[in-house]
Design a protein around this motif. Structure first.
Motif, mmCIF file in Angstrom:
data_model
loop_
_atom_site.group_PDB
_atom_site.id
_atom_site.type_symbol
_atom_site.label_atom_id
_atom_site.label_comp_id
_atom_site.label_asym_id
_atom_site.label_seq_id
_atom_site.Cartn_x
_atom_site.Cartn_y
_atom_site.Cartn_z
ATOM 1 N N LYS A 36 0.854 -1.672 0.170
ATOM 2 C CA LYS A 36 -0.212 0.111 -0.077
ATOM 3 C C LYS A 36 0.521 1.293 0.083
ATOM 4 O O LYS A 36 0.282 1.783 -0.325
ATOM 5 C CB LYS A 36 -0.709 0.090 1.379
ATOM 6 N N LYS A 42 -2.277 -1.989 -7.557
ATOM 7 C CA LYS A 42 -3.713 -2.268 -6.806
ATOM 8 C C LYS A 42 -3.591 -3.477 -5.889
ATOM 9 O O LYS A 42 -2.998 -4.435 -5.710
ATOM 10 C CB LYS A 42 -4.964 -1.980 -7.388
ATOM 11 N N GLU A 88 -6.495 -5.754 -3.139
ATOM 12 C CA GLU A 88 -7.554 -6.413 -3.419
ATOM 13 C C GLU A 88 -7.423 -8.076 -2.150
ATOM 14 O O GLU A 88 -6.782 -8.669 -2.993
ATOM 15 C CB GLU A 88 -8.294 -6.020 -4.336
ATOM 16 N N TYR A 89 -8.959 -8.067 -1.697
ATOM 17 C CA TYR A 89 -9.180 -9.458 -0.968
ATOM 18 C C TYR A 89 -10.208 -10.933 -2.289
ATOM 19 O O TYR A 89 -10.477 -9.617 -2.519
ATOM 20 C CB TYR A 89 -10.016 -9.194 -0.030
ATOM 21 N N CYS A 90 -9.238 -11.347 -2.714
ATOM 22 C CA CYS A 90 -10.012 -12.598 -3.063
ATOM 23 C C CYS A 90 -9.478 -14.098 -3.091
ATOM 24 O O CYS A 90 -8.050 -14.424 -2.896
ATOM 25 C CB CYS A 90 -9.165 -11.747 -4.660
ATOM 26 N N TRP A 124 -4.427 -12.188 -0.129
ATOM 27 C CA TRP A 124 -4.894 -10.969 -0.554
ATOM 28 C C TRP A 124 -3.721 -10.652 -1.975
ATOM 29 O O TRP A 124 -2.734 -11.803 -1.916
ATOM 30 C CB TRP A 124 -3.940 -9.773 -0.112
#
Length: 624
Positions: free
Chosen positions: A565, A589, A591-593, A597
């Motif tokens: 980040k 970027k 993201e949680y997936c 993460w």
């Protein structure tokens, strides 16, 4: 007309000016000398040729993708990832050191990075010089646009009508649609030309009324209160004193600002179109092909439609351009030979017809046209305008203080000939048949009979009209008061205004309007007097834990997420060990997936995805 570059340079101290002057080989530099050097086309071309590719990419972003030459500091991480501008911050800091880009604070104290308007125009003109597409044969072009009376005509008429009858707002503060539609019919402009702009996409008001309201407010010529929209008289009177050429340059810049605020980058494309010669036809597709060779990473095929619908069509309707087509329906366009491209002829023809119509050219001086509009109704026209004298218009002239003799004298002076007898007779008849009594604003001067008599003699010598003098009071028309006050003070007679002055105009103290400053974003911004350290990559690195930047180490997943980040925020790359391989990536970027993460990142020109739980070791890279 913009002075943004000079304002920015003037804000720097002598040491910074001297340092920038040394970089540009300017001896004994001052803001004027530096601005001249930095907008010299030959010099700019040499500078561009010497730039590394990444620095060129940052410059082209400011020219063709930014919001009128501005990047917000908080948006740099997102933009550099979006357009692949590696080390964008460092390149901006290099432009800082060269005096090309300036740190400013807006009214919300947010830091912005600004490439001044003069520099943007100069860079684009320098880069386009000698390589622009060639004009097409005019014989192959079929006109597909109607002749336009010009936005300058509609704008004048719009303001004059608002002066006559301000727009009274509804209880909810809205402009009544019926009144707006009435104005729209009077102006008779092609609404379809604004269809793809923000003014054409709203339903509240006719597009051109919305546009002209915004244009007049931008120029400080109207103001909106809780009750009405009305003309700001002092600014309006100053506007009327401008020469036609001055008015056109200011009006064009204001229109430029409004149109290019529609979409990031449009300012650059319009500045490129300005490089084309007036009266020559160009194929729009050729311009797009020309731009495609500039290696713009944000170039889009949709640009063809944006240029046509958001720039060319509105400018055609406003009278600055014409539009044409080929037999295969290819779009052509050309600039018309008007200011800001051309000059106004010295001779101003003015014709009075016995049937009460008056013909005059579109460049007729504004002060005289304003007086004519008081006495005659505008009936339309393109390059030649038509006005009509009638009973209603003559009664309006009375309310402005004109007599029949005044009007006939002005008409004779403007035309250079005697006014036709039928016109004389009818004008005098209408004035004599006036059904109303007029009330006039005036100033009442008090003083001793001797002092007032002395004032009367002074004013009579100056040719200033004195409606009444009784020995104990002297009355001066409000229209003559400024000249009378100046004449009396020049003769040593002190004139003090009473606090409850009959004039009562809150705008009388408004200073001279600086139109260039009014249209500059710097009117609301403050140029910072020092170079911000925020663009120094090492300064940003100091904000991070040193352990992150000092070497490859293993961390838990939450720590790795935080490092990703912060790298995105400051524009740093990451060096990491992933499945046994050492690689360097540019994070975009996180993201949680799928229960983990996921980091989106670029490796070279490829986009890849990395689950943070599979990264063995990681380091934030300060040097890129």
């Amino acid at each position: 007309m913009s002075d943004d570059l000079w304002i920015c340079l003037e804000s720097l101290n002598e040491e910074e000016i001297r340092r920038i002057g040394n970089l540009h080989s300017v001896a004994d530099p001052d803001p004027g000398a530096l601005a001249g050097r930095m907008t010299d086309p030959a010099y700019l071309r040499r500078c561009f040729q010497q730039m590394p590719s990444e620095k060129r990419a940052v410059l082209l972003y400011f020219l063709f993708a930014s919001q009128n030459g501005v990047i917000r500091e908080r948006e740099i991480p997102r933009e550099q990832q979006k357009f692949g501008l590696k080390a964008c911050r460092r390149k901006i800091s290099e432009f800082f050191r060269g005096g090309w880009i300036f740190p400013v604070r807006n009214q919300f104290h947010e830091r912005l990075y600004y490439l001044p308007a003069e520099l943007r125009r100069a860079w684009i003109a320098a880069l386009a010089a000698g390589s622009l597409p060639k004009p097409v044969n005019a014989a192959s072009v079929m006109h597909c646009s109607e002749p336009s009376a010009g936005i300058w005509q509609a704008f004048f008429h719009f303001l004059f009508m608002l002066e006559q009858e301000p727009l009274l707002l509804t209880k909810t503060g809205q402009i009544p649609k019926k009144e707006a539609q009435k104005l729209d019919v009077e102006l008779d402009l092609d609404a379809s030309s604004l269809k793809e702009t923000k003014w054409g996409k709203q339903d509240e008001l006719p597009p051109w009324i919305s546009f002209l309201l915004e244009l007049s407010q931008l120029l400080g010529l109207t103001e909106r209160t809780s009750q009405s929209v009305r003309v700001r008289q002092m600014n309006w009177q100053q506007w009327l004193q401008l020469s036609f050429d001055q008015m056109m340059r200011i009006l064009y810049q204001a229109v430029f600002n409004l149109l290019t605020a529609e979409r990031n980058g449009l300012h650059g494309y319009l500045q490129l179109l300005e490089c084309l010669e007036a009266e020559n036809w160009y194929a729009l597709k050729e311009i797009i092909c020309f731009l495609s060779e500039w290696d713009l990473p944000f170039f889009s095929p949709a640009l063809l439609e944006h240029l046509e619908k958001q720039l060319i069509d509105p400018l055609v309707a406003m009278g600055w351009m014409e539009k044409g087509q080929s037999g295969s329906s290819e779009t052509y366009f050309r600039w018309l030979e008007l200011p800001p491209k051309g000059q106004v002829p010295d001779e101003v023809p003015f014709y009075i017809e016995p049937h009460m119509e008056i013909y005059l050219p579109y460049y007729f001086p504004l002060p005289q046209r304003y007086v004519l509009a008081q006495a005659a109704d505008f009936m339309g026209g393109d390059r030649m305008l038509i006005y009509e004298l009638n009973e209603r218009s003559v009664q309006r002239a009375r309310r402005y203080g004109l007599t029949g003799e005044d009007l006939l004298s002005l008409l004779a002076a403007w035309s250079g000939t005697e006014v036709p007898e039928p016109v004389k007779e009818q004008v005098i008849h209408w004035f004599r048949q006036a059904p109303s009594i007029l009330a006039e604003s005036a100033f009442l001067l008090h003083g001793s009979p001797e002092r007032l008599d002395r004032c009367r003699r002074i004013l009579e010598k100056k040719g200033i009209n004195i409606p009444e003098f009784t020995g104990e009071r002297l009355i001066i028309s409000a229209a003559d008061f400024a000249a009378a006050q100046a004449a009396l003070q020049e003769s040593g007679q002190e004139v003090q205004q009473m606090h409850h002055s009959l004039h009562g105009n809150d705008e009388r103290n408004i200073k001279h309007v600086d139109w260039g400053r009014l249209l500059s974003p710097l009117k609301e911004w403050r140029v910072e007097t020092h170079w911000p350290s925020g663009l120094d990559m090492r300064s940003n690195a100091d904000k991070l834990p040193k352990i992150w930047t000092s070497g490859l180490r293993a961390y838990g997943r939450e720590m790795v997420k935080e490092m990703v980040k912060q790298s995105i925020h400051y524009g740093f790359a990451l060096k990491m060990e992933y499945q046994g391989d050492l690689i360097t990536v540019s994070p975009q970027k996180v993201e949680y997936c799928g229960g983990d993460w996921l980091m989106h990142a670029k490796v070279g020109k490829e986009k890849k995805f990395y689950p943070l739980g599979r990264i063995s070791r990681v380091q934030v890279m300060v040097e890129q």
